[in-house]
Write a protein that holds these residues in place. Structure first.
Motif, mmCIF file in Angstrom:
data_model
loop_
_atom_site.group_PDB
_atom_site.id
_atom_site.type_symbol
_atom_site.label_atom_id
_atom_site.label_comp_id
_atom_site.label_asym_id
_atom_site.label_seq_id
_atom_site.Cartn_x
_atom_site.Cartn_y
_atom_site.Cartn_z
ATOM 1 N N SER A 1 -5.158 -46.037 -20.931
ATOM 2 C CA SER A 1 -6.134 -45.501 -20.154
ATOM 3 C C SER A 1 -6.543 -44.073 -20.375
ATOM 4 C CB SER A 1 -5.572 -45.397 -18.797
ATOM 5 O OG SER A 1 -5.074 -46.438 -18.086
ATOM 6 N N ARG B 1 -10.006 -37.446 -19.261
ATOM 7 C CA ARG B 1 -9.030 -38.334 -18.332
ATOM 8 C C ARG B 1 -8.209 -37.243 -17.675
ATOM 9 N NH1 ARG B 1 -12.227 -41.816 -20.205
ATOM 10 N NH2 ARG B 1 -11.693 -43.960 -20.510
ATOM 11 N N ALA C 1 -6.002 -36.433 -23.146
ATOM 12 C CA ALA C 1 -6.474 -36.504 -21.875
ATOM 13 C C ALA C 1 -7.791 -35.823 -21.613
ATOM 14 C CB ALA C 1 -5.628 -36.490 -20.539
ATOM 15 N N ASN D 1 -6.709 -43.089 -13.821
ATOM 16 C CA ASN D 1 -7.635 -43.151 -14.916
ATOM 17 C C ASN D 1 -8.330 -44.467 -15.068
ATOM 18 O OD1 ASN D 1 -7.538 -40.215 -16.087
ATOM 19 N ND2 ASN D 1 -5.495 -40.905 -16.721
#
Length: 191
Positions: free
Chosen positions: A29, A19, A14, A178
């Motif tokens: 995502s 993210r 992430a 996200n």
């Protein structure tokens, strides 16, 4: 060639992709696509689907062992994996999932069926103090247990775990923080 770090946490993925790691995050995502096979220098392959990695299973089982007085654990494995037959197993029917079921010890969690690398899709203590599920279509594992047990899992340095609400959706588009990627193959392109 840059060094690839494996395994890598979802939190690190992430961060590398700008993210946010949160309880409803979805892999697609975090990386921007369900079809991405690697991010050189970060990860070599996406998380396994339908299985918890053995080292993670071992770490989780050590915590779950402390959350129950039961000496027996029920292990279930989807019987749709090609070529897998489990002798002396019962079969249970769940919605869209027929599963082999065996009984064992919590110490068997890493390979309860004697198949290298194949962890259970569903396992629970015979005293029903906890249940762990890694659905055949998911890259994540969910554990239901007492608040104390869940806190021990979340606090573990050996696991990457976040508490989720009991009504948390478990779908490719559940990540509402996200950006959503295009849906995985087989799903309609509009929500």
């Amino acid at each position: 060639m840059p060094e690839t770090h494996y395994p890598v946490s979802w939190n690190a993925v992430a961060q590398a992709n700008n993210r946010i790691a949160h309880p409803a995050m979805e892999w697609g995502s975090l990386v921007g696509s369900w079809d991405l096979e690697s991010q050189p220098g970060l990860w070599d392959s996406p998380p396994d689907t339908g299985r918890l990695p053995v080292p993670t299973t071992q770490a989780l089982s050590r915590i779950l062992k402390r959350c129950s007085w039961a000496d027996r654990v029920m292990y279930a494995l989807w019987n749709g994996y090609g070529g897998i037959e489990i002798e002396n197993a019962d079969v249970i029917e769940l919605p869209n999932r027929s599963m082999f079921v065996i009984t064992g010890s919590i110490d068997d969690a890493a390979e309860p069926f004697g198949i290298p690398g194949r962890t259970a899709n569903l396992w629970w203590a015979s005293d029903q103090q906890w249940c762990a599920a890694t659905d055949i279509d998911l890259m994540t594992t969910y554990v239901g247990a007492s608040a104390h047990c869940i806190q021990a899992i979340v606090d573990s340095h050996a696991l990457e775990a976040l508490p989720v609400a009991s009504d948390q959706r478990v779908t490719w588009d559940a990540d509402t923080i996200n950006p959503l990627p295009d849906p995985p193959g087989g799903y309609p392109s509009s929500l």
